[in-house]
Structure formats: C-alpha cells, structure tokens
Write a protein that holds these residues in place. Structure first.
Motif, PDB file in Angstrom:
ATOM      1  N   UNK A  60       9.518  -6.117  -0.093  1.00 33.52           N
ATOM      2  CA  UNK A  60       9.048  -4.751  -0.570  1.00 33.52           C
ATOM      3  C   UNK A  60       7.600  -4.630  -1.253  1.00 33.52           C
ATOM      4  N   UNK A  61       7.486  -5.567  -2.033  1.00 32.63           N
ATOM      5  CA  UNK A  61       6.084  -5.346  -2.641  1.00 32.63           C
ATOM      6  C   UNK A  61       4.908  -5.474  -1.704  1.00 32.63           C
ATOM      7  N   UNK A  62       5.039  -6.121  -0.378  1.00 31.96           N
ATOM      8  CA  UNK A  62       3.932  -6.311   0.553  1.00 31.96           C
ATOM      9  C   UNK A  62       3.962  -5.013   1.518  1.00 31.96           C
ATOM     10  N   UNK A  63       5.433  -4.432   1.550  1.00 32.57           N
ATOM     11  CA  UNK A  63       5.159  -3.062   2.349  1.00 32.57           C
ATOM     12  C   UNK A  63       4.743  -1.849   1.594  1.00 32.57           C
ATOM     13  N   UNK A 116      -2.072  -5.808   8.197  1.00 28.62           N
ATOM     14  CA  UNK A 116      -1.709  -7.232   8.406  1.00 28.62           C
ATOM     15  C   UNK A 116      -1.046  -7.716   6.999  1.00 28.62           C
ATOM     16  N   UNK A 117      -0.149  -8.832   6.972  1.00 31.15           N
ATOM     17  CA  UNK A 117       0.260  -9.284   5.635  1.00 31.15           C
ATOM     18  C   UNK A 117      -1.106 -10.012   5.186  1.00 31.15           C
ATOM     19  N   UNK A 118      -1.986 -10.822   5.897  1.00 33.72           N
ATOM     20  CA  UNK A 118      -3.214 -11.307   5.318  1.00 33.72           C
ATOM     21  C   UNK A 118      -4.020 -10.571   5.132  1.00 33.72           C
ATOM     22  N   UNK A 119      -4.059  -9.271   5.583  1.00 34.80           N
ATOM     23  CA  UNK A 119      -5.086  -8.336   4.931  1.00 34.80           C
ATOM     24  C   UNK A 119      -4.848  -7.887   3.626  1.00 34.80           C
TER      25      UNK A 119
END
Length: 57
Positions: free
Chosen positions: A11-14, A24-27
């Motif tokens: 959720x934090x990532x989104x 992207x997750x990496x970005x």
C-alpha cells in the motif's frame, strides 16, 4: 549496482507511485532514497552558505 531483496508494504509502495508518478518499484525506491539524501544534506548546504564571507569588490 547492488541487488537487494526487501519486503515493502504494497500500500505504501502504491501510494508513493501515485504521488511521484514512478512506474516501477525500483524507481519509487530510488526517488525515496534521493529525497532522503537531499533533505538531510540541505541543512548542511545552507550552513555552508551562511558561513561564507562576501566582499564588496
């Protein structure tokens, strides 16, 4: 470049992706690290500018 495996709260990532426009997750992790570093270095940069002595000529 180092490959590291970490568990992230999806959720934090989104939310971070939405706020930053990261694709992207990496970005999004890279942007987060860059922001942290810039935020922590900024006060030191301001102190260096304040400490400078300027002359009129």
């Amino acid at each position: 470049m180092t490959v590291t495996t970490i568990d992230l709260d999806p959720e934090l990532l989104d939310t971070a992706k939405e706020l930053t426009g990261a694709r992207t997750d990496r970005d999004v992790v890279t942007r987060a690290l860059q922001t942290l570093i810039a935020t922590r270095q900024q006060p030191a940069a301001v102190e260096r500018v304040i400490a400078r002595q300027f002359s009129d000529g």
